[in-house]
Write an enzyme that holds these catalytic residues in place. Sequence first.
Site, mmCIF file in Angstrom:
data_model
loop_
_atom_site.group_PDB
_atom_site.id
_atom_site.type_symbol
_atom_site.label_atom_id
_atom_site.label_comp_id
_atom_site.label_asym_id
_atom_site.label_seq_id
_atom_site.Cartn_x
_atom_site.Cartn_y
_atom_site.Cartn_z
ATOM 1 N N ASP A 1 0.870 -1.035 0.053
ATOM 2 C CA ASP A 1 -0.011 0.022 -0.019
ATOM 3 C C ASP A 1 0.796 1.104 -0.090
ATOM 4 O O ASP A 1 1.978 1.221 0.294
ATOM 5 C CB ASP A 1 -0.936 0.070 1.435
HETATM 6 N N1 URA Z 1 -1.549 -5.758 4.192
HETATM 7 C C1 URA Z 1 -2.058 -4.439 4.206
HETATM 8 O O1 URA Z 1 -3.008 -3.957 4.710
HETATM 9 N N2 URA Z 1 -1.163 -3.517 3.312
HETATM 10 C C2 URA Z 1 0.082 -3.947 2.635
HETATM 11 O O2 URA Z 1 0.711 -3.160 2.172
HETATM 12 C C3 URA Z 1 0.378 -5.381 2.902
HETATM 13 C C4 URA Z 1 -0.456 -6.289 3.461
#
Ligand code: URA
Length: 230
Positions: free
Chosen positions: A101
């Site tokens: 993310d």
């Molecule tokens: N889970 C999440 O919520 N975000 C990420 O970037 C990776 C795993």
Amino acid sequence: MRIDRFMSLHLAINRRDVKLMLAQKRILIDGVVADDTLQVIDEFSRIVFDGQVLQASSPTYIMMNKPVGVVSATKDEQHKTVVDLLEYTESASLHIVGRLDLNSSGLLLLTNDSRWSRKLMKPEKKVSKVYRVTVGKPLTEAYISAFYEGMYFEYEDITTRPARLTIISEQVAEVTLVEGRYHQIKRMFGRFRNPVLALHRESIGGLLLDPELAPGESRPLKTEEIRQLS
Ligand code: URA
């Protein structure tokens, strides 16, 4: 893909013409004269026609320490992307193997070898991804069993696979996933109404993020690292 299909797509000619070119020994595949329409090539085969290179790229595998605030994408209107951070000249042909993310950081893999990335991301392969997670409220033992038992995600109509959660300190956990659902870790902590403050991927399939890489830096994978993930 077969050489006759590649040539006919590439030069917009019909396959009969390709057959003729092969008979005239005008096509080289990886330096060897091609004479068989059935010969199979891949994205890394070097194809030369009448001395002109039609395709020549080598497989590239990169690890990056993704910083917070950069998008795991090749193009984005609003934010800087991880590809913008690369110095590699062939970065346009790269794709991301397992996104992070915008506000997550840590180990990110990029490659132009789609066969390798597809294999690595196959759900049946159950490749472990380890994350260090800092949350807003204290952790309890209840998290360990809830993560292990799995959580039902209504939107996808799936139950998450057993995830291992280890409590490192009052508000820091290490979480190991063998899948990668959308915002999975945030949604899992969300069940406890516990906000994720920081999320950092430490490893993929046992491959650790190189501690020498500062946020935003990257380096090619070593041969043994590529093999480890193959
Ligand atoms: N889970 C999440 O919520 N975000 C990420 O970037 C990776 C795993």
